[in-house]
Design a protein around this motif. Structure first.
Motif, PDB file in Angstrom:
ATOM      1  N   PHE A 171       5.725  10.160   8.148  1.00 59.56           N
ATOM      2  CA  PHE A 171       5.174  11.415   7.665  1.00 59.56           C
ATOM      3  C   PHE A 171       4.507  11.228   6.303  1.00 59.56           C
ATOM      4  N   ILE A 172       5.126  10.459   5.392  1.00 57.96           N
ATOM      5  CA  ILE A 172       4.544  10.233   4.063  1.00 57.96           C
ATOM      6  C   ILE A 172       3.205   9.508   4.180  1.00 57.96           C
ATOM      7  N   THR A 173       3.151   8.501   5.057  1.00 58.63           N
ATOM      8  CA  THR A 173       1.902   7.736   5.224  1.00 58.63           C
ATOM      9  C   THR A 173       0.757   8.638   5.693  1.00 58.63           C
ATOM     10  N   ILE A 174       1.053   9.433   6.730  1.00 59.59           N
ATOM     11  CA  ILE A 174       0.015  10.324   7.259  1.00 59.59           C
ATOM     12  C   ILE A 174      -0.379  11.370   6.216  1.00 59.59           C
ATOM     13  N   PHE A 175       0.623  11.888   5.508  1.00 56.71           N
ATOM     14  CA  PHE A 175       0.346  12.936   4.521  1.00 56.71           C
ATOM     15  C   PHE A 175      -0.513  12.427   3.368  1.00 56.71           C
ATOM     16  N   MET A 176      -0.227  11.201   2.886  1.00 55.81           N
ATOM     17  CA  MET A 176      -1.001  10.661   1.769  1.00 55.81           C
ATOM     18  C   MET A 176      -2.445  10.380   2.181  1.00 55.81           C
ATOM     19  N   MET A 177      -2.654   9.957   3.420  1.00 55.70           N
ATOM     20  CA  MET A 177      -4.013   9.746   3.893  1.00 55.70           C
ATOM     21  C   MET A 177      -4.777  11.076   3.918  1.00 55.70           C
TER      22      MET A 177
END
Length: 472
Positions: free
Chosen positions: A218-224
């Motif tokens: 979730f963090i990876t997708i959110f930061m992108m």
């Protein structure tokens, strides 16, 4: 202009990271706590069922007399065999009856210590009726049993953790009270705590890994998404504003006071950021709720499947096994016959007078008649499975102990029905009568369980004709 050393992108990243770490920690603690309570509760229910089941097979008067005289009775030996059977069939650590004594010489008096067949034969514990153990129990451990016995009034189960020379156990205890109202022993069952802990650790570890993996994803997708929709547009906006500020400082040429706007495709950066955070928080809450709901639904479905499976093989009226379970049992017995290890008998019971009861007193009392007669069968054949294969037809599969005493039990069930049918003080639907036939497997002429069944059915039919001729 002042340059800040806390970029928005880095601050948001660390904020999200701390948030998810705390969320993972809280969810892990909640998962561990919830599952631990649930597992201990399920083990307590299981231990309660075992203790109540064993207690129902204890003749209190006989057992208290054995304790008083220190002499093993026949019922005491039957109880020992029964408790040994519980040890074989259920995954428990120990099952025993003891009496703790405190005072000048604290000790534990053994009443009955169940064991497996292997343990009885190769590793006997050395305990016998009224044997006294002074050194096997530590004083603190002995006090646990003593306090639990004093606290328990025999109506419920007392649970406690017990660390002893035999291991770390979770113990269920119930006081046994003699006919004079005195506590003369405690019935106990132990389950290893290490087994509980390993199950809890495994479940918690799986859930923690799942939560952490989902958080990282979730963090990876959110930061992108954040970089594309918020931080880059704000960065472009900042550069444009700084460039404009530099060119406009002390600028006296109005032609040079131009603002070069960046190419930003978002309609309102602040509103977008606010909505994104709100949406993220709402999505996370819904996601966690959905995960917990999914676990509850899976557990509920598992329980329903187990319950439906039990109902599928249980007769709704008498609660004994039904025809479907009889057919499954027949497959197992036929397999034993093929392997050459079959050793069994079949008792066929067909109730008499059911139609008269239904016609004369109604089907409700007809059901009472069936239920009561089935109860008498189950009492006599308490170590054998009983099947209701028809409206008034029952089959008993004799194996092990009941097979060895089959003739005695056959006489007993016949005597029981003869006694109840002749008792004119009872209502007609309580005067049970039945035709009975018993056949024993013969490897020389039987190739299936049906062969034995047919012979038992024929003998039952002969018994019914004899009974009918006697009445006429």
């Amino acid at each position: 202009m002042k340059i800040y050393n806390k970029p928005l992108k880095r601050s948001i990243f660390w904020g999200c990271f701390v948030f998810f770490v705390l969320l993972c920690l809280i969810l892990s603690i909640l998962t561990y706590s919830t599952y631990t309570k649930s597992l201990y509760r399920s083990y307590e229910e299981r231990m309660t069922d075992i203790i109540n089941y064993v207690e129902n097979h204890i003749d209190i008067e006989d057992l208290s007399e054995c304790v008083r005289t220190e002499v093993e009775s026949d019922k005491y030996k039957e109880l020992m065999d029964f408790m040994d059977g519980i040890m074989e069939d259920f995954d428990i650590h120990y099952l025993y009856i003891v009496y703790p004594i405190m005072g000048d010489e604290p000790c534990m008096v053994n009443i009955l210590s169940a064991d497996t067949k292997y343990g009885r034969e190769f590793e006997p514990d050395g305990y016998y009726l009224c044997s006294v153990a002074y050194d096997d129990y530590e004083l603190d451990e002995l006090k646990l049993y003593y306090d639990a016995m004093n606290e328990n009034d025999g109506s419920d189960i007392t649970f406690f953790k017990d660390f002893s020379a035999w291991g770390y156990d979770y113990t269920g205890l119930k006081s046994l009270i003699d006919p004079d109202g005195n506590k003369f022993a405690v019935l106990c069952v132990d389950i290893e705590v290490s087994e509980l802990r390993n199950t809890i650790k495994l479940h918690t570890a799986v859930n923690v890994i799942l939560i952490v993996a989902l958080a990282i994803m979730f963090i990876t997708i959110f930061m992108m998404w954040l970089n594309k929709n918020i931080t880059e547009p704000i960065s472009k906006l900042e550069k444009s504003v700084v460039a404009f500020a530099k060119t406009s400082h002390d600028q006296k040429d109005p032609e040079k006071l131009k603002y070069d706007p960046p190419e930003i495709h978002t309609q309102n950066e602040v509103e977008s950021l606010s909505n994104a955070v709100i949406q993220m928080t709402d999505d996370m809450r819904k996601y966690v709720i959905s995960v917990l709901d999914a676990e509850d639904k899976v557990e509920d479905m598992r329980n329903k499947v187990n319950h439906m499976d039990m109902l599928a093989y249980q007769d709704a009226l008498t609660h004994v096994k039904n025809k479907a379970w009889y057919d499954k049992t027949k497959e197992r017995v036929d397999d034993d016959i093929i392997k050459g290890k079959a050793r069994f008998g079949i008792v066929m019971v067909d109730l008499n007078n059911l139609k008269k009861i239904n016609d004369g007193f109604g089907h409700e009392h007809g059901n009472d008649y069936i239920f009561g007669a089935c109860h008498e069968i189950c009492v006599v054949y308490d170590h054998s499975p009983v099947f209701r294969i028809g409206g008034d037809e029952f089959v008993v599969l004799l194996e092990n102990k009941d097979y060895e005493t089959r003739d005695e039990l056959l006489n007993k069930i016949k005597a029981t029905f003869a006694l109840t049918s002749a008792d004119e003080s009872k209502d007609p639907w309580e005067r049970y009568s039945a035709a009975i036939g018993m056949a024993v497997f013969d490897s020389k002429k039987d190739i299936s369980m049906d062969d034995v069944f047919k012979r038992a059915d024929a003998l039952m039919y002969e018994d019914k004709l004899k009974s009918k001729m006697a009445r006429e």
